[in-house]
Design an enzyme around this catalytic site. Sequence first.
Site: not given
Length: 371
Positions: A171, A175
């Site tokens: 989950r 990035r």
Amino acid sequence: MKYDYLIVGAGLFGATFAYEAKKKGKKCLVIDRRDHIAGNVYTKEQSGINVHVYGAHIFHTSNKTVWDYVNQFAEFNNYINSPVAVYKDELYNLPFNMNTFSKMWNIRTPQEAKDIIAKQIADLHITEPKNLEEQALSLVGTDVYEKLIKGYTQKQWGRPCTELPAFIIRRLPLRFIYDNNYFNDRYQGIPMGGYTKIVEKMLDGVDVRLNEDFFDVKKSGKLSDGTEVSYDKILFTGQIDEYYESKFGPLEYRSVRFETEELQVENYQGNAVVNYTEYEVPYTRIIEHKHFEFGNQPTTIISREYSSEWKPGVEPYYPVNNEKNNALYQQYADLAAKEENVIFGGRLGQYKYYDMDKVIEAALACVEEQL
Ligand code: UDP
């Protein structure tokens, strides 16, 4: 009273099913043992603030059908979940992104971050991650794992990361841009006016009885006020092991306890969600409810979230989907598959760590199959 379906549980799964079944001309009775509808997405207004009574619920999905579906029942605001994590005296942005990395290592470029993480991962020599700890380490390296994952996860699940399944951590995206949006989904927001209103609309025109225990109704054939009821089928959204009287043994769940208080300040923490990632702080996170709806009320309401093992008498929140429990669940699921007139749905009925959009998706698929 005669019904096509007795729906046990007035949460999202049950309400979606009831709404669709009613449209198709079926007569449903929804019962819930709590004194309110909406299950764990229940929100309650207090001092002008919609309080997420059973913890923060942020709607996010990449499924346009589901997004359009929920938008029939409410208008969603433009809230984007951007939690902050506190570790000792350090503060980081989540999910793990360039803001996190630049603060952690005093760097600026994606390449610098990637090099540091790659070096940490290479030093570990993990070839095939076998559990959450190895999965996390092999994705994010040592620093992020130690500061932002290890303590939090152990608190939330009450088990060491080496004894947890790797999928839980998927989950959390990694990035390499300066972007604090926690979710990767196309659509996201909070229903203006709270979740309870959505469920109210779904259940409009459906018979709903609260404070009603299914097992009593099943045994006596009567509601608590003495009304006799019969039904062709049952949709059960409670704990599947409880339905079968735990005949193979109880499944494990995690529960959550909230310490909620109203503070006489306008803005307590400056963000809806602040995670406390070190093990030594007893709660996992503090929610400041007004920030989900950009509230500017004069006071604020916060909830400290404490994670605990589920035991009878408290609300179950999360299935513990490790190998042991999944194997046990399979035994119950095998029984369920043989039922002709009982269907099981939702997080508790299917023992699955569902998000809200997946619950709606599953409920719509269930209606489709049934009707
Ligand atoms: N997690 C973590 N650190 C954080 C937040 C989350 O390690 O600061 C991990 C943890 O293992 C948790 C999982 O990510 O169980 C999912 O967390 P999330 O808050 O997304 O799930 P929720 O509890 O809201 O369903």
